[in-house]
Every structure is written in structure tokens, then in C-alpha cells.
Design a protein around this motif. Sequence first.
Motif, PDB file in Angstrom:
ATOM      1  N   GLU A  25       0.802  -1.225   0.000  1.00 21.44           N
ATOM      2  CA  GLU A  25       0.000   0.000   0.000  1.00 21.44           C
ATOM      3  C   GLU A  25       0.836   1.277   0.000  1.00 21.44           C
ATOM      4  OE1 GLU A  25      -0.584  -2.898   1.785  1.00 21.44           O
ATOM      5  OE2 GLU A  25      -2.021  -2.320   3.337  1.00 21.44           O
ATOM      6  N   LEU A  26       2.059   1.174   0.469  1.00 20.13           N
ATOM      7  CA  LEU A  26       2.899   2.377   0.576  1.00 20.13           C
ATOM      8  C   LEU A  26       3.326   2.888  -0.796  1.00 20.13           C
ATOM      9  CD1 LEU A  26       5.325   1.751   3.564  1.00 20.13           C
ATOM     10  CD2 LEU A  26       3.434   3.362   3.447  1.00 20.13           C
ATOM     11  N   GLY A  38       2.674   3.441  10.891  1.00 21.89           N
ATOM     12  CA  GLY A  38       1.575   2.589  11.332  1.00 21.89           C
ATOM     13  C   GLY A  38       1.880   1.159  10.918  1.00 21.89           C
ATOM     14  N   VAL A  54       2.226   0.106   7.056  1.00 18.90           N
ATOM     15  CA  VAL A  54       1.168   0.462   6.109  1.00 18.90           C
ATOM     16  C   VAL A  54       0.978   1.974   5.974  1.00 18.90           C
ATOM     17  CG1 VAL A  54      -0.157  -1.666   6.321  1.00 18.90           C
ATOM     18  CG2 VAL A  54      -0.539   0.191   7.960  1.00 18.90           C
ATOM     19  N   ARG A  55       1.610   2.723   6.879  1.00 16.21           N
ATOM     20  CA  ARG A  55       1.344   4.162   6.885  1.00 16.21           C
ATOM     21  C   ARG A  55       2.569   4.906   7.410  1.00 16.21           C
ATOM     22  NH1 ARG A  55      -2.429   3.922  10.383  1.00 16.21           N
ATOM     23  NH2 ARG A  55      -1.295   4.944  12.051  1.00 16.21           N
ATOM     24  N   GLU A  57       3.403   8.517   9.122  1.00 22.98           N
ATOM     25  CA  GLU A  57       2.761   9.703   9.685  1.00 22.98           C
ATOM     26  C   GLU A  57       3.410  10.964   9.099  1.00 22.98           C
ATOM     27  OE1 GLU A  57       0.182   9.318  11.411  1.00 22.98           O
ATOM     28  OE2 GLU A  57       0.352   7.285  12.201  1.00 22.98           O
TER      29      GLU A  57
END
Length: 304
Positions: A25-26, A38, A54-55, A57
Motif C-alpha cells: 500500500e505504501l 503505522g 502500512v502508513r 505519519e
Amino acid sequence: MIAVDRGRYTCMVDDEPLTAMRARELGRKSVVVGDRVGLVGDVSGSTGSLARIVRIEERSSVLRRTADDDDTTAEGRLERVVVANADQLVIVSALADPPPRTGFIDRCLVAAYDAGIVPLLCLTKADLAGPAEVLGYYAELDLPHVLTEPDGDLSALREVLAGRVSVMVGHSGVGKSTLVNRLVPDADRAVGVVSAVGKGRHTSTSAVALRLPSKEASWIIDTPGVRSFGLALVSAESLLHGFPDLVEGTVDCPPNCEHTETDPECALPAWVTAGHADVRRLESYRRLLASRSGGDGLEGPDRG
Ligand SMILES: Nc1nc2c(ncn2[C@@H]2O[C@H](COP(=O)(O)OP(=O)(O)OP(=O)(O)O)[C@@H](O)[C@H]2O)c(=O)[nH]1
Ligand SMILES: [Zn+2]
């Protein structure tokens, strides 16, 4: 995220290191040391399958560089994020052996101001030479500094590191490893975290964050692969922010003046000659400007 090696990311989860990988997803976003991320999947590290990042910040600061100025390949012109979310750039320079290079320090100052993080000048090997000359050069700047020597007290340095995320840069041999080993007595354990996921710290070229033993959360990020800051993508205006002592001398410059030797109406030379600033500061600014645009400013003892 405190270290990355061959696609394996070491993240601190509840004060414990956890190895993770990036999730699809990145996309192409790069995860750099200092990033808050995340995670999903096995964040307890108990099942043997890796957690996934996955994330990323939002970053409060981004320290970036291009490759060295003389690398004019497309790759060399690519900007890289070195470290995210740092709040202090510790510029380590020896007072002797190797001698201080103000050109390098100036280059780091530009990078720090560009990143919006505060600089700290750490002058090592104070047992070999005095700081008067270097500090004289920076007299007009509010540049905080600390001196260190082999068996000397490190409390002044510890104090400015407390509660902050500091990135350390400096030429080879100025004493960075010596300082890190003194500041983080269990650095070996921290290095072990990196070794566990691949090669040891000394052959690694990416940044590694080490936690300082202090009450407040303090981190020092060693950047063994970063020998200098290519500034190819820093504008002339931003470059001048690294020279706050010269800014006042530019008020009478024509609009868009880059303050080079070939800007005939540049007000800086006369202002400097009148004694408002050290002429070496103007020379250094112009040298960085020239190196940045691929000019011939790379020669000379002060090449960054
Ligand atoms: N006289 C003196 N020597 C020092 C001091 N700090 C470090 N050294 C010596 O300088 C040499 C280089 O120190 P390092 O800590 O390896 O330097 P470094 O910046 O980590 O260098 P790289 O690992 O190449 O990036 C070593 O021989 C140290 O013992 C100091 O304050 N005074
Ligand atoms: Zn000008």
C-alpha cells in the motif's frame, strides 16, 4: 523507525525493537529513519511472520540531500530524505586532525535551516587545538556549540541532546563513533538490533537511531553514509538562510539578485568591505552557490 537494512525495518514498539517490512500500500513512498509509522500484522513478534508498515505519519521535519555536487548524473541529482522528524543537526568537526573545514560546516548549516531544524556545532579534539579560530568565523551567528575531548566531561553535550532527536554528521575521523560510544554505553546492544537484521553498523551506510540513556526520550541518529550534503535543489534564497549574518547586507540588492560575483549591482561586497561581516563568509556563500549549480566551486581546502 530506527534502522533499515535490505528491506527490513527496525521499529520501536513499546520500547522494544520489532522487525517489519513495508506493505504494498505504501507504493513508492520511502520510509526513512525517524519516521513514525503505522504497523499491521504481528506486532508482538511472536508468530514469526513480519509486521507490515502500512502508513507513514506526517513528518515534522525532513532532512534531505542530493548526492555530492560533482555527481551530475540523473541519479546524483535525485533528492533523498536522510532522516525524518529530527529536531537538531549536530555538526561534528574536529579542531585538529583533521582540521576544521568551515565550508563543510556552512554546508551543513544550510541543510539544517532548509530542514527547519536547529544546528549545534560539536567541536571535538579540544585537547589538540583551541576553538578560537572556528568560533571567530561564526561570531556573528547565534550558533550553539559544545567542546569535547577524550576524557572530558560530556554533560554539556548531554544537556543539549536531552529530550531531542539529533542527527549527527561529520567527516570521517572527527570522532563521531567515539562520541556515540561514550554517550550510549550499551551502543553494542543497539548495534545488535541492526546486526540481527543483517550487516553490522560499521559497514552500514544508512542512518541508525540510538536511544540515549536519559530520563527524557533522547535519540541520536548516526549517518555513516552521509559524508556531506549535496545542495543541488536548494534555492539561492534558501542558501542565504545558512548565512544569517549576510542577510542584512542584501536589502539594497536588486530583486532576484543571487549575490554572485557576476551580479553587478549586488550590494553585499560593499557592505562586507565596510566591515559589517567577515569577507570569508561571503566567499563561502558564493562557493556553495557555485558548487550547487555545477560550477567550479568545488576546489579548495574548504570543499564540503
Ligand atoms: N586527541 C583526540 N582524539 C580523538 C578524540 N575523539 C576521537 N579521537 C580519535 O580520532 C580517531 C577517529 O575517531 P572516530 O570516533 O573513529 O571518528 P569517526 O568520526 O567515527 O570516523 P568514521 O568512523 O571514519 O566516520 C580515533 O583514533 C579516536 O581515538 C578527541 O577528542 N581527542
Ligand atoms: Zn546581491
